[in-house]
Structures are given as C-alpha cells and as structure tokens.
Design an enzyme around this catalytic site. Structure first.
Site, PDB file in Angstrom:
ATOM      1  N   LYS A 108      12.238   6.654  -8.447  1.00 43.75           N
ATOM      2  CA  LYS A 108      10.878   6.121  -8.594  1.00 43.75           C
ATOM      3  C   LYS A 108      10.848   4.610  -8.787  1.00 43.75           C
ATOM      4  O   LYS A 108       9.946   3.933  -8.293  1.00 43.75           O
ATOM      5  CB  LYS A 108      10.161   6.821  -9.751  1.00 43.75           C
ATOM      6  N   VAL A 135       7.916  11.166  -7.520  1.00 48.26           N
ATOM      7  CA  VAL A 135       6.727  11.352  -8.348  1.00 48.26           C
ATOM      8  C   VAL A 135       6.573  12.841  -8.652  1.00 48.26           C
ATOM      9  O   VAL A 135       6.554  13.666  -7.747  1.00 48.26           O
ATOM     10  CB  VAL A 135       5.447  10.843  -7.642  1.00 48.26           C
ATOM     11  N   ASP A 204       7.660   4.586 -17.077  1.00 47.74           N
ATOM     12  CA  ASP A 204       7.933   5.623 -16.088  1.00 47.74           C
ATOM     13  C   ASP A 204       6.645   6.067 -15.397  1.00 47.74           C
ATOM     14  O   ASP A 204       6.579   6.162 -14.162  1.00 47.74           O
ATOM     15  CB  ASP A 204       8.610   6.806 -16.776  1.00 47.74           C
ATOM     16  N   LYS A 208       5.207   5.647 -11.274  1.00 49.31           N
ATOM     17  CA  LYS A 208       4.710   6.771 -10.482  1.00 49.31           C
ATOM     18  C   LYS A 208       3.276   6.543 -10.015  1.00 49.31           C
ATOM     19  O   LYS A 208       2.941   6.845  -8.866  1.00 49.31           O
ATOM     20  CB  LYS A 208       4.819   8.054 -11.302  1.00 49.31           C
ATOM     21  N   GLY A 306      13.700  17.435 -14.171  1.00 46.00           N
ATOM     22  CA  GLY A 306      14.723  18.461 -14.274  1.00 46.00           C
ATOM     23  C   GLY A 306      15.561  18.538 -13.019  1.00 46.00           C
ATOM     24  O   GLY A 306      15.124  18.151 -11.926  1.00 46.00           O
TER      25      GLY A 306
END
Length: 412
Positions: A108, A135, A204, A208, A306
């Site tokens: 990202k 994203v 973060d 995005k 994840g």
C-alpha cells in the site's frame, strides 16, 4: 491433466517471503487444481527472493538473493511484490516492469506514493501492474469499483480501513478498556506491531484512502496532501459519552468527489450511529461503503489483513493478469495531482466535543448544542454534540477555551 498442466504453465517470482508472500505460495499450492480450472494454466513458483536464509526450508530450491536471475528468466511472466515499504520495492518493481514482466503487489505504501508512475511504466511495456491486495486485504474492492461500478460516477468512498485500530476501538467500546490497555492487548495478539505508529496515527488508513481516492478521481492523491488524525486522542470517556447518545467511534478514511472535480480526502475518528452499516465491522474486520450516482450505497465487508486473506487478493490479481494478457493496458490514474478542495465548499457536519468549560459559555459560543450525561470525564468537563458547522467555525468558536477533543458526527 498433469501433462496438460505442464504444457500450459506460467512462472512467477515472489519478492519478500513474509506473512503475505508465504501466504501466496500456500494459496497457490493449496488451491492449485481450482486455479488450474479457472486459468487453464499451471502457476509455478520459480523464484523466491528474500533477505532471510531459506536454505533449510522447503523453498530452498527456488530461493535467490538477487533480482537478476528473475529478470533474465524468460519463463517468469509475473512478479509478486510483497516486500512492503518503498525501497527496495520501488527499484525492484521498476526493473521488473522494464524487463517486460507484470507485477502484482500488496504494498500500500508503494502504490499510494508511486502507483501512477508504475502503472504508466507498465502500460508502456505492455504489461500489468495490479494492486487489489493493497487496500482492505482480502476484500474484493478495487476491481468491483473499476469494473462492476464502472457505469457510476463515484461520489464518495468511506470506510474502516485498518483492522488494528478497529480492534482497539471495539475493545474500548465493549469493555471500556483504556486506549493503552486495548493497544497492549492488540500487540499481544499480533494485531499490532511493536511500533504501532502507522496504525494508531492513521498513516496506514491514509495510504489506503489515497489509493481509493486516486482510483475514483483519476488523479494522484498524495498521502502528504491528506489530513490525517489517528486514535491516540480517543479516551474511554469519549467512547462512553458516544455510547450514551447511541453512537460508536470508528476511525474512517473518507474521499468525497465535489461537483467541480475536486476531491476531498481525510482520515479521522468519527461518531457513527450504532445502526450505521459500518458499525457492523468490529474487531479486526474492515468495511467500506462506495456511493455511486446510479447504484447508491454499496458496502464491502471482510478481513482487511492477514496472510491468507491478503494472499487471496494477490492470487486473484495473478489470474487477472493471465485473463488480460493480450488486452491493452489502461492507467487507473495519472501522475497529475488531484485538485484540492476549494475553501468555498467547506465540509459541514455536527461535532462531538469534550472540553473543560462551563456549559453556559459553550452555549453562547456554539449556539444550539446537546449536552451528554457525565461518563467518567473530569469534574469540570463538558461533552456535547453541536449543530452543523465546518471545522474553521468550530475552531473559531472554541478559541481561548483551552484544549479540547473534537470528532465529526457522520449521519446520512
């Protein structure tokens, strides 16, 4: 089938064999028969580049420490970049594209800062640069916006884009944990890094929303141009005050298209009515609402991070490269900076305020307000909801009253 698979194969290289890179290899192996049926192509991991020593692992046979063997191998058509950060990921991506290899990424930060340039280079070389996994992890989001919602003018994108902060706020809401305790729990469970700055400061989420804003506007929205506020200022008292009025606090990234083509993007905590669809996203889940002029609101929900969820999005992009191999390559957005919002079109909203000030003085300053019942704040503290106003008027009204906490109230 085995002979057919050997004849119809495509080689890939994975750059960075951490959480996501290893997940990509796992998904390709675990679901290889299903992937074969969808792509009519056997996808083979030929190289894995990582700074770690992989000689004692099952990947030893394809492990390399240098990019050159990947670039010179004509059997490698697709490079998967899961290194993260800007360097050396930027250099490696440029070299791979220049060598005529498509690149798929989950990075990202790289996409937000340099995506437009890399897409342009890919177009010039007749290859693809795809970034679905950058994203919202495993949630199909970018492709539906580009393709499924292609008949719409996108008016707004807003959402919970960071699972770590959502987990912290969920724990603060459910159990009234202080921010520090909820953060420590997130770190203990592996949801937050030892240095959680990128998550809790909103960095973060900012990267995005910049990608999403660039995609829907067609112009480059740089992270440095986007106001960004994290959740460090949110206290257990704020969460309790919000709950007493029927709201939850969520960290949102928002991008709003204005009628003149300008785009307004920012990241900040918001109060949302508890019945708002975004509030269904708790713990580490993400949720994004896209508003189109024809379709109205469409919501995407799922695991935003994840190993396997993100790998799922990476592999879907690999399949997309194979499907579009002989098609013209489009640039999703240009390197031209997006037009910043005009000062003549301020963003109006109600506000939640927590401030150590006399209620009567606040009425005089702010006009019509709704005071909230005390929920554990300081003895001289007031918490209230204002009428609609822009940020400038709010700041002017509270000038001279000392420090305060202010969050937008988002109500449709």
């Amino acid at each position: 089938m085995k002979q057919s698979m050997e004849k119809n194969s495509v080689g890939i290289a994975i750059l960075g064999f951490g959480v996501v890179g290893s997940g990509v290899a796992q998904v390709l192996e675990k679901n290889r028969e299903q992937i074969w049926r969808k792509a009519s192509t056997w996808i083979e991991v030929k190289y894995i580049l990582d700074v770690k020593d992989l000689s004692a692992t099952p990947c030893a046979a394809c492990a390399v420490r240098d990019l050159d063997p990947i670039l010179t191998d004509s059997r490698v058509d697709i490079v998967v970049e899961t290194i993260g950060g800007v360097e050396p990921a930027l250099e490696y991506t440029r070299r791979a594209l220049a060598a005529g290899k498509s690149v798929v990424t989950s990075n990202k930060e790289l996409v937000a800062e340099h995506g437009a340039q890399l897409m342009k280079l890919a177009q010039e070389k007749g290859v693809s640069y795809l970034y679905e996994a950058s994203v919202a992890g495993g949630i199909p989001l970018l492709h539906p916006i580009k393709q499924c919602l292609g008949a719409n003018c996108i008016q707004e994108v807003r959402g919970i884009l960071n699972g770590t902060t959502n987990y912290i706020l969920t724990r603060m809401f459910r159990d009234r944990l202080p921010f520090g305790d909820a953060l420590f729990e997130a770190q203990t469970k592996g949801y937050a890094e030892a240095d959680p700055t990128a998550d809790v400061e909103g960095i973060d989420a900012c990267r995005k929303i910049c990608i999403l804003a660039s995609l829907v506007s067609g112009a480059h929205v740089a992270p440095a141009s986007v106001p960004c506020e994290g959740i460090r200022s949110v206290t257990a008292a704020d969460v309790a005050y919000a709950a007493s009025a029927g709201y939850k606090i969520k960290l949102l990234g928002r991008a709003l298209m204005e009628e003149d083509g300008r785009i307004r993007a920012y990241v900040a905590p918001h109060l949302l009515p508890s019945e708002d669809p975004l509030c269904c996203a708790e713990d580490v889940f993400n949720a994004v609402v896209v508003r189109g002029d024809a379709v109205g609101d469409v919501m995407f929900y799922g695991r935003g991070a994840g190993s396997l969820p993100t790998a799922s999005a990476v592999v879907s992009d690999i399949l997309e490269v194979l499907r579009e191999k002989d098609m013209p390559k489009d640039v999703d957005w240009t390197v031209t900076p997006a037009k910043e919002p005009s000062a003549n079109t301020p963003l109006l909203s109600r506000w939640y305020i927590r401030i150590p000030s006399d209620p009567e003085q606040l009425r005089q300053k702010l006009g019509q307000v709704t005071f909230l019942s005390r929920q554990g704040g300081g003895p001289e503290e007031s918490a209230l909801l204002t009428e609609e106003m822009d940020a400038k008027r709010l700041q002017q009204s509270l000038s001279g009253l000392g420090s305060y906490t202010a969050f937008r109230v988002l109500e449709d």
